[in-house]
Design a protein around this motif. Sequence first.
Motif, PDB file in Angstrom:
ATOM      1  N   VAL A 141      19.982   0.935  31.797  1.00 56.04           N
ATOM      2  CA  VAL A 141      20.717  -0.249  32.251  1.00 56.04           C
ATOM      3  C   VAL A 141      20.151  -1.484  31.554  1.00 56.04           C
ATOM      4  CG1 VAL A 141      21.207   0.778  34.492  1.00 56.04           C
ATOM      5  CG2 VAL A 141      19.191  -0.642  34.233  1.00 56.04           C
ATOM      6  N   PRO A 142      20.893  -2.585  31.559  1.00 56.91           N
ATOM      7  CA  PRO A 142      20.418  -3.800  30.885  1.00 56.91           C
ATOM      8  C   PRO A 142      19.081  -4.289  31.437  1.00 56.91           C
ATOM      9  CG  PRO A 142      22.748  -3.991  31.411  1.00 56.91           C
ATOM     10  CD  PRO A 142      22.254  -2.761  32.098  1.00 56.91           C
ATOM     11  N   VAL A 143      18.285  -4.883  30.549  1.00 55.64           N
ATOM     12  CA  VAL A 143      16.975  -5.419  30.926  1.00 55.64           C
ATOM     13  C   VAL A 143      16.940  -6.897  30.571  1.00 55.64           C
ATOM     14  CG1 VAL A 143      14.502  -5.359  30.450  1.00 55.64           C
ATOM     15  CG2 VAL A 143      15.790  -3.217  30.621  1.00 55.64           C
ATOM     16  N   LEU A 144      16.525  -7.709  31.535  1.00 58.45           N
ATOM     17  CA  LEU A 144      16.355  -9.135  31.298  1.00 58.45           C
ATOM     18  C   LEU A 144      14.861  -9.412  31.170  1.00 58.45           C
ATOM     19  CD1 LEU A 144      17.932 -11.864  31.166  1.00 58.45           C
ATOM     20  CD2 LEU A 144      17.259 -12.186  33.561  1.00 58.45           C
ATOM     21  N   VAL A 145      14.450  -9.899  29.989  1.00 57.19           N
ATOM     22  CA  VAL A 145      13.049 -10.220  29.738  1.00 57.19           C
ATOM     23  C   VAL A 145      12.860 -11.723  29.935  1.00 57.19           C
ATOM     24  CG1 VAL A 145      11.137 -10.080  28.101  1.00 57.19           C
ATOM     25  CG2 VAL A 145      12.895  -8.303  28.096  1.00 57.19           C
ATOM     26  N   VAL A 146      12.015 -12.092  30.893  1.00 57.87           N
ATOM     27  CA  VAL A 146      11.835 -13.491  31.271  1.00 57.87           C
ATOM     28  C   VAL A 146      10.544 -14.034  30.667  1.00 57.87           C
ATOM     29  CG1 VAL A 146      11.646 -15.110  33.190  1.00 57.87           C
ATOM     30  CG2 VAL A 146      13.041 -13.040  33.444  1.00 57.87           C
ATOM     31  N   PRO A 147      10.619 -15.019  29.775  1.00 59.06           N
ATOM     32  CA  PRO A 147       9.413 -15.612  29.188  1.00 59.06           C
ATOM     33  C   PRO A 147       8.562 -16.308  30.248  1.00 59.06           C
ATOM     34  CG  PRO A 147      11.362 -16.170  27.895  1.00 59.06           C
ATOM     35  CD  PRO A 147      11.845 -15.563  29.171  1.00 59.06           C
ATOM     36  N   PRO A 148       7.271 -16.508  29.960  1.00 53.74           N
ATOM     37  CA  PRO A 148       6.347 -17.054  30.964  1.00 53.74           C
ATOM     38  C   PRO A 148       6.764 -18.406  31.538  1.00 53.74           C
ATOM     39  CG  PRO A 148       5.140 -16.206  29.081  1.00 53.74           C
ATOM     40  CD  PRO A 148       6.585 -16.156  28.714  1.00 53.74           C
ATOM     41  N   LYS A 149       7.355 -19.270  30.712  1.00 52.22           N
ATOM     42  CA  LYS A 149       7.675 -20.617  31.177  1.00 52.22           C
ATOM     43  C   LYS A 149       9.152 -20.792  31.520  1.00 52.22           C
ATOM     44  CE  LYS A 149       3.911 -22.811  28.618  1.00 52.22           C
ATOM     45  NZ  LYS A 149       3.544 -23.853  27.620  1.00 52.22           N
ATOM     46  N   ALA A 150       9.916 -19.719  31.432  1.00 49.58           N
ATOM     47  CA  ALA A 150      11.351 -19.834  31.693  1.00 49.58           C
ATOM     48  C   ALA A 150      11.616 -19.987  33.190  1.00 49.58           C
ATOM     49  CB  ALA A 150      12.091 -18.615  31.156  1.00 49.58           C
ATOM     50  N   GLN A 151      12.358 -21.025  33.553  1.00 49.11           N
ATOM     51  CA  GLN A 151      12.769 -21.235  34.932  1.00 49.11           C
ATOM     52  C   GLN A 151      14.259 -20.918  35.056  1.00 49.11           C
ATOM     53  OE1 GLN A 151      10.579 -21.877  37.320  1.00 49.11           O
ATOM     54  NE2 GLN A 151       8.942 -21.932  35.778  1.00 49.11           N
ATOM     55  N   TYR A 152      14.648 -20.447  36.231  1.00 50.25           N
ATOM     56  CA  TYR A 152      16.050 -20.086  36.396  1.00 50.25           C
ATOM     57  C   TYR A 152      16.951 -21.297  36.242  1.00 50.25           C
ATOM     58  CZ  TYR A 152      20.497 -18.687  38.196  1.00 50.25           C
ATOM     59  OH  TYR A 152      21.848 -18.455  38.304  1.00 50.25           O
ATOM     60  N   GLN A 153      17.984 -21.126  35.449  1.00 54.30           N
ATOM     61  CA  GLN A 153      19.025 -22.122  35.292  1.00 54.30           C
ATOM     62  C   GLN A 153      20.374 -21.435  35.454  1.00 54.30           C
ATOM     63  OE1 GLN A 153      18.489 -24.896  31.812  1.00 54.30           O
ATOM     64  NE2 GLN A 153      16.971 -23.383  31.229  1.00 54.30           N
ATOM     65  N   SER A 154      21.311 -22.131  36.019  1.00 50.36           N
ATOM     66  CA  SER A 154      22.665 -21.596  36.084  1.00 50.36           C
ATOM     67  C   SER A 154      23.137 -21.283  34.672  1.00 50.36           C
ATOM     68  CB  SER A 154      23.599 -22.615  36.741  1.00 50.36           C
ATOM     69  OG  SER A 154      24.919 -22.141  36.727  1.00 50.36           O
ATOM     70  N   ILE A 155      23.646 -20.081  34.469  1.00 48.53           N
ATOM     71  CA  ILE A 155      24.018 -19.644  33.120  1.00 48.53           C
ATOM     72  C   ILE A 155      25.385 -20.214  32.750  1.00 48.53           C
ATOM     73  CG2 ILE A 155      24.394 -17.668  31.603  1.00 48.53           C
ATOM     74  CD1 ILE A 155      22.556 -16.061  33.432  1.00 48.53           C
ATOM     75  N   ARG A 156      25.358 -21.191  31.896  1.00 47.27           N
ATOM     76  CA  ARG A 156      26.591 -21.842  31.441  1.00 47.27           C
ATOM     77  C   ARG A 156      26.923 -21.509  29.986  1.00 47.27           C
ATOM     78  NH1 ARG A 156      23.210 -25.344  33.544  1.00 47.27           N
ATOM     79  NH2 ARG A 156      22.802 -26.326  31.524  1.00 47.27           N
ATOM     80  N   LYS A 157      25.877 -21.176  29.212  1.00 48.19           N
ATOM     81  CA  LYS A 157      26.091 -20.898  27.790  1.00 48.19           C
ATOM     82  C   LYS A 157      25.197 -19.741  27.363  1.00 48.19           C
ATOM     83  CE  LYS A 157      26.654 -24.450  25.075  1.00 48.19           C
ATOM     84  NZ  LYS A 157      26.435 -25.609  24.169  1.00 48.19           N
ATOM     85  N   ALA A 158      25.781 -18.739  26.702  1.00 47.11           N
ATOM     86  CA  ALA A 158      25.041 -17.561  26.251  1.00 47.11           C
ATOM     87  C   ALA A 158      25.202 -17.376  24.753  1.00 47.11           C
ATOM     88  CB  ALA A 158      25.528 -16.314  26.983  1.00 47.11           C
ATOM     89  N   ILE A 159      24.123 -16.941  24.104  1.00 50.41           N
ATOM     90  CA  ILE A 159      24.144 -16.623  22.679  1.00 50.41           C
ATOM     91  C   ILE A 159      24.156 -15.114  22.522  1.00 50.41           C
ATOM     92  CG2 ILE A 159      22.999 -16.913  20.456  1.00 50.41           C
ATOM     93  CD1 ILE A 159      23.828 -19.558  21.771  1.00 50.41           C
ATOM     94  N   LEU A 160      25.179 -14.562  21.879  1.00 50.16           N
ATOM     95  CA  LEU A 160      25.213 -13.137  21.545  1.00 50.16           C
ATOM     96  C   LEU A 160      24.826 -13.004  20.080  1.00 50.16           C
ATOM     97  CD1 LEU A 160      25.863 -10.163  22.069  1.00 50.16           C
ATOM     98  CD2 LEU A 160      28.254 -10.667  21.543  1.00 50.16           C
ATOM     99  N   ALA A 161      23.647 -12.456  19.815  1.00 54.52           N
ATOM    100  CA  ALA A 161      23.150 -12.327  18.445  1.00 54.52           C
ATOM    101  C   ALA A 161      23.437 -10.925  17.929  1.00 54.52           C
ATOM    102  CB  ALA A 161      21.650 -12.600  18.410  1.00 54.52           C
ATOM    103  N   CYS A 162      24.148 -10.840  16.807  1.00 53.95           N
ATOM    104  CA  CYS A 162      24.464  -9.528  16.233  1.00 53.95           C
ATOM    105  C   CYS A 162      24.777  -9.678  14.753  1.00 53.95           C
ATOM    106  CB  CYS A 162      25.637  -8.885  16.963  1.00 53.95           C
ATOM    107  SG  CYS A 162      27.186  -9.811  16.859  1.00 53.95           S
ATOM    108  N   ASP A 163      24.819  -8.561  14.069  1.00 56.70           N
ATOM    109  CA  ASP A 163      25.210  -8.528  12.668  1.00 56.70           C
ATOM    110  C   ASP A 163      26.709  -8.262  12.621  1.00 56.70           C
ATOM    111  OD1 ASP A 163      25.748  -7.931  10.018  1.00 56.70           O
ATOM    112  OD2 ASP A 163      23.903  -6.806   9.712  1.00 56.70           O
TER     113      ASP A 163
END
Length: 276
Positions: A141-163
């Motif tokens: 299943v999908p995994v969300l990796v949270v960086p040490p300083k990341a605080q929750y924000q309402s998700i308004r914009k997402a970057i999909l990185a792919c080739d």
Amino acid sequence: MSTYLVPVDFSKTANHAAKYAARLSWAMKDSKIILLNAYYVSDYEMLLPTPDLLVTTDDRIAEEVVKRREALDQLKNKLLEINPEADIEVSLSRETILRSIIEIVNRQPIDLIIIGSNGKKAKDESDIGSNAIKISKSSPVPVLVVPPKAQYQSIRKAILACDFKKVKEVIPMNALKNILSKHALELLVLNINSGEKINSNEDHFLHEMLRDFSPSYHYSDHPDTIKGIVQFAKAEEAQIIIALPKKYSFFESLLHESVSHRLTIKSHIPVLLLKD
């Protein structure tokens, strides 16, 4: 109901991810959090003393189990301070962390696994954090990796990185639709193929595949793929990066641990690793 599985080892890294999950559950309302701690003792450990010359007896194991259950309950109470209405379950497994995760996923529907990333200055702070990429590559299943300083924000914009040139092989559409359907957000698709343009057939296929999300399309010409993604996300003030840890995507480089840590270390926002 959305169910979030949060593996914890009571480190700052894992506790930070758990608090992120609590804030996410507050925003998502109908959701559940499972706090999972894995306490595995091998036969080898039962035979030999620990570095401080203590023998791992059945009594010591029983004492440790009690301590860990208490620690899980304490963490649960801290999360309830963040979201008093949260539905939180605690689970203590006697298997390895990876086996424990797989067993829970096979036993009940899990929408997302949330793991804390150790970051550059806390490399060995959490066993779970240091194995975040390995867990994500094995997780069904999908995994969300949270960086040490990341605080929750309402998700308004997402970057999909792919080739863009390999998009047919790498975009897990079912998982992507499941995630995006729960958030009203702007999707930015970033080509990480060194800024190279794609031909009309590839362009048509990509637009058809993602048509329901009405994304905008962008090209990165940064010589360092990961730096390019992070800089783009920062410039666009995105709240999440979506990446694809499977063959032919740029996350094929996750096979090299030094590279795999770079994204979770350098990213200032959570990184969502999607699987089919």
